[in-house]
Design an enzyme around this catalytic site. Structure first.
Site, mmCIF file in Angstrom:
data_model
loop_
_atom_site.group_PDB
_atom_site.id
_atom_site.type_symbol
_atom_site.label_atom_id
_atom_site.label_comp_id
_atom_site.label_asym_id
_atom_site.label_seq_id
_atom_site.Cartn_x
_atom_site.Cartn_y
_atom_site.Cartn_z
ATOM 1 N N GLU A 286 0.800 -1.230 0.000
ATOM 2 C CA GLU A 286 0.000 0.000 0.000
ATOM 3 C C GLU A 286 0.832 1.280 0.000
ATOM 4 O O GLU A 286 0.574 2.194 0.782
ATOM 5 C CB GLU A 286 -0.932 -0.020 1.210
ATOM 6 C CG GLU A 286 -0.238 0.032 2.593
ATOM 7 C CD GLU A 286 0.165 -1.309 3.180
ATOM 8 O OE1 GLU A 286 0.398 -2.257 2.399
ATOM 9 O OE2 GLU A 286 0.263 -1.406 4.412
ATOM 10 N N HIS A 310 -8.112 -4.071 -1.179
ATOM 11 C CA HIS A 310 -7.341 -4.191 0.067
ATOM 12 C C HIS A 310 -6.301 -3.068 0.176
ATOM 13 O O HIS A 310 -6.260 -2.349 1.177
ATOM 14 C CB HIS A 310 -6.669 -5.561 0.122
ATOM 15 C CG HIS A 310 -5.815 -5.759 1.334
ATOM 16 N ND1 HIS A 310 -6.276 -6.411 2.462
ATOM 17 C CD2 HIS A 310 -4.545 -5.396 1.615
ATOM 18 C CE1 HIS A 310 -5.318 -6.429 3.379
ATOM 19 N NE2 HIS A 310 -4.247 -5.820 2.886
ATOM 20 N N GLU A 311 -5.494 -2.920 -0.841
ATOM 21 C CA GLU A 311 -4.428 -1.907 -0.757
ATOM 22 C C GLU A 311 -5.009 -0.493 -0.712
ATOM 23 O O GLU A 311 -4.489 0.376 -0.015
ATOM 24 C CB GLU A 311 -3.437 -2.056 -1.917
ATOM 25 C CG GLU A 311 -2.813 -3.447 -2.083
ATOM 26 C CD GLU A 311 -2.241 -4.045 -0.798
ATOM 27 O OE1 GLU A 311 -1.873 -3.283 0.112
ATOM 28 O OE2 GLU A 311 -2.178 -5.289 -0.695
ATOM 29 N N GLU A 333 -3.825 -4.479 9.399
ATOM 30 C CA GLU A 333 -4.315 -5.487 8.447
ATOM 31 C C GLU A 333 -5.751 -5.963 8.715
ATOM 32 O O GLU A 333 -6.512 -6.190 7.782
ATOM 33 C CB GLU A 333 -3.357 -6.678 8.389
ATOM 34 C CG GLU A 333 -1.959 -6.313 7.867
ATOM 35 C CD GLU A 333 -1.940 -5.735 6.452
ATOM 36 O OE1 GLU A 333 -2.914 -5.906 5.715
ATOM 37 O OE2 GLU A 333 -0.930 -5.097 6.092
HETATM 38 N N1 BES Z 1 1.003 -4.388 3.820
HETATM 39 C C1 BES Z 1 0.788 -5.690 3.299
HETATM 40 C C2 BES Z 1 2.049 -6.371 2.851
HETATM 41 C C3 BES Z 1 3.098 -6.557 3.920
HETATM 42 C C4 BES Z 1 2.779 -6.804 5.239
HETATM 43 C C5 BES Z 1 4.433 -6.529 3.568
HETATM 44 C C6 BES Z 1 3.782 -6.975 6.191
HETATM 45 C C7 BES Z 1 5.425 -6.698 4.510
HETATM 46 C C8 BES Z 1 5.096 -6.918 5.827
HETATM 47 C C9 BES Z 1 -0.220 -5.675 2.161
HETATM 48 O O1 BES Z 1 -1.237 -4.747 2.322
HETATM 49 C C10 BES Z 1 -0.901 -7.013 2.131
HETATM 50 O O2 BES Z 1 -1.526 -7.334 3.089
HETATM 51 N N2 BES Z 1 -0.761 -7.756 1.038
HETATM 52 C C11 BES Z 1 -1.362 -9.056 0.870
HETATM 53 C C12 BES Z 1 -2.541 -9.008 -0.044
HETATM 54 C C13 BES Z 1 -3.856 -8.797 0.592
HETATM 55 C C14 BES Z 1 -4.970 -8.871 -0.446
HETATM 56 C C15 BES Z 1 -4.158 -9.707 1.750
HETATM 57 C C16 BES Z 1 -0.344 -9.949 0.186
HETATM 58 O O3 BES Z 1 0.647 -9.430 -0.313
HETATM 59 O O4 BES Z 1 -0.556 -11.146 0.168
HETATM 60 ZN ZN ZN Z 2 -2.572 -5.346 3.881
#
Ligand code: BES
Ligand code: ZN
Length: 622
Positions: A286, A310-311, A333
């Site tokens: 995000e 989500h993002e 989250e």
């Molecule tokens: N912010 C997260 C990605 C993240 C979290 C990177 C912790 C490093 C450490 C992002 O918003 C996320 O949750 N991505 C998910 C997708 C979502 C649809 C659940 C992913 O990458 O799987």
């Molecule tokens: Zn997330």
């Protein structure tokens, strides 16, 4: 594990108090300072950054970002130093406005945290300027070589410090301006106001006027084009995928409008999406104004856009109201998954969003069971990540247990009131940090009636293991129908040709494949593939679920597809289960053979996990 002198041994954020300790403001300040982020060496009570002026140059040959980070700072009384986080950075010099070149000090190196960079300051110091270079193996960075060079960063959770000296704690916010030089013909993009065209000078300037925490610092460099979607939205991608991407994400503008309808005005100006190379280790990130996303969500039929919802939702939950520490990750989250579901419901209808909720429950149930076996404390919403890699917190707990907690509140309190509560929550805490304890306080004061804290088992939800008994249940008729079909088909009561596969949407297909019983026969998988050519599906979620079954049940005709997928895609969420499946079904050699070919193209986030899973010992780089 921590080197002595690390943050857990000598950090006391409450050393100094400001003003009259009895006043309401002082109390609020003191309360905010209680939050101790074990994952940063910074001591914001002594001195903290407020603005960054970044000048940098990106060199693909040496795989280096070299630059100068000039920070404006705010000091506490009598502050004698400011502390930054750095990891594997080469620090060339530090200059302050009043002291000229000053002698800085690098502390001991910790495996996850890197080193503290101590810079002496005086009462006259307004700016500190750090000249440095990143290491070729910097963990945040992924360099793609060849005809289409590409560089992207992934800073969350504590990797920003591998490409930028910073106070790398989610509670410390700063605005930034940047000037970045890149090789001829490539565009640079950041979590900021962005260009839409390649320029001749090879230098790009950026502005982020809203204060953000370091984990939202982001940079991408590559041969990308831009296509507008709505007035405030658009997509960037390499020429080979830009058309497909523009088609796939047409609904982005609707999502933005629905999100604002729910929880208030979008605070960041534009909302654009950047499609990264397939090596991106996550689904999405995000980064403010510019979400980074995996190309694996381009299915051709707009079926995997929940990730964008989500993002986008993080623009409120996370980017506006930010988890104070990684122990409070669920505040980012869990809220975001809840908000994502609400956006999906608003744009695609309840039937679709309830199917998604069912899948969320399915993965939650499985993961809770798994974690309860090894480390039950990791099923608490409030995490305990001290002395650990914050990456350990990235499980279904923060996401899906967090979601079901908020859904429980919605159902018990009523949607209208709950929505009003959330909207006000985002407004009153915009550009601030939030920790679990303060949130619980806020909840008690602004939402819960007398006795509800106990009645709704809130303590148990947040500080207790597993899933409380008031976990909401999800009803989806379409998913229930799929479950019946799975049973009938596996028992031989329903012929393969009678399955409604061709009418099913992705959620139904995914449910079918992930619900196959252990007794399913290789021949049945063969029949399925012959009838519906699942090996060739363009939907990567369906493909993933299919490959996992094929590996589990030794359906060999899918093995080369699995290998190709594992070599092309670096998204950890897909890699871990597939490699693990091979390992657990006696195909460790196959896993290692593929991994040896694929590893060089994966991002460090993924190789760290896969190395551990497969017991792979990387050759030392000299
Ligand atoms: N912010 C997260 C990605 C993240 C979290 C990177 C912790 C490093 C450490 C992002 O918003 C996320 O949750 N991505 C998910 C997708 C979502 C649809 C659940 C992913 O990458 O799987
Ligand atoms: Zn997330």
């Amino acid at each position: 594990m921590l080197a002595c002198g690390g943050p857990s041994s000598d950090k006391d954020p409450n050393k100094r108090t400001e003003g009259d300790p009895g006043s309401a403001k002082a109390q609020k300040v003191a309360q905010m300072k209680m939050v101790n982020d074990y994952h940063s060496y910074a001591r914001p009570n002594e001195a903290k950054v407020t603005h960054l002026n970044w000048k940098a140059s990106v060199d693909f040959e040496s795989r280096e970002i070299t630059g100068t980070a000039t920070y404006s700072i705010k000091k506490g009384e009598n502050a004698e130093r400011i502390v930054f986080d750095v990891r594997e950075l080469r620090i060339d010099s530090v200059v302050t406005n009043d002291g000229g070149a000053v002698s800085f000090e690098l502390g001991p190196d910790d495996e996850f945290l890197g080193q503290p960079l101590n810079i002496p300051i005086t009462s006259e110091t307004e700016t500190v300027s750090i000249s440095y270079a990143s290491a070729p193996g910097a963990e945040a960075l992924l360099w793609v070589e060849g005809e289409n060079p590409f560089l992207f960063t992934q800073s969350q959770a504590i990797l920003a410090r591998t490409w930028l000296p910073c106070q790398d704690s989610p509670g410390i916010r700063f605005t930034y301006h940047a000037e970045v030089s890149v090789p001829q013909g490539l565009m640079a993009l950041m979590s900021a106001e962005n260009p839409q065209k390649v320029n001749e000078s090879n230098t790009y300037t950026f502005k982020m006027e809203q204060p953000i925490p370091s984990y939202l610092m982001a940079l991408a460099v590559g041969n990308v084009e831009f296509r507008p979607i709505g007035e405030r939205t658009g997509v960037y991608a390499t020429p080979d995928v830009i058309e497909a991407a523009a088609y796939e994400f047409q609904e982005m503008d609707d999502m933005l409008k629905e999100a604002e309808e729910l929880y208030g005005t979008y605070a960041w100006g534009r909302y654009d999406l950047l499609i990264l190379p397939a090596a991106f280790p996550f689904g999405g990130m995000e980064n403010p104004r510019l979400t980074f996303a995996t190309p694996t969500i381009i299915a051709g039929d707009r079926s995997l856009t929940a990730l964008v919802a989500h993002e986008l939702a993080h623009s409120w939950s996370g980017n506006l109201v930010t988890n104070a520490t990684w122990d409070d990750f669920w505040l980012n989250e869990g809220f975001t998954v809840y908000f994502e579901q609400r956006i999906m419901e608003a744009v695609y209808g309840r039937e679709i969003s309830e199917m998604l909720a069912t899948l969320s429950y399915q993965s939650l149930e499985r993961e809770v069971e798994e974690i309860m076996d090894t480390n039950p404390d990791d099923t608490h919403l409030k995490l305990h990540l001290r002395d650990r890699n914050p990456d350990d917190g990235m499980t279904a707990i923060a996401y899906d247990k967090g979601y079901f907690f908020l859904r429980m509140l919605e159902e018990k309190i009523g949607r209208v009131e709950f929505d009003q509560f959330l909207k006000t929550y985002f407004q009153t805490h915009a550009f601030e940090v939030m920790d679990t304890e303060r949130f619980v306080d806020y909840l008690k004061k602004n939402l819960l009636a007398e006795g509800q804290f106990e009645a709704l088992k809130i303590e148990e939800w947040i500080y207790g293991p597993g899933l409380p008994e008031n976990t909401p249940s999800v009803q989806s008729e379409r998913i229930a129908a799929v479950d019946l079909a799975v049973n009938a088909w596996s028992n031989g009561e329903l012929a393969t040709a009678e399955l409604a596969w061709n009418d099913w949407v992705y959620q139904e297909r995914y449910r079918f494949l992930t619900r196959l019983p252990a007794t399913v026969k290789t021949a049945q998988l063969a029949e399925l593939n012959e009838a519906y050519d699942i090996n060739s599906t363009g939907n990567n979620e369906v493909l993933f679920a299919w490959l996992q079954q094929a590996i589990r049940h030794d359906y060999e005709p899918a093995f080369s597809r699995a290998e190709q997928f594992l070599i092309e895609v670096g998204r950890r969420k897909f890699l871990t289960p597939l490699y693990r499946e091979m390992k657990e079904t006696g195909k460790e050699e196959m896993a290692l053979n593929i991994y040896r070919k694929a590893r060089a193209d994966y991002h460090a986030v993924s190789t760290n996990t896969m190395d551990a899973l497969l017991g792979y010992i990387p050759e030392k780089e000299s």
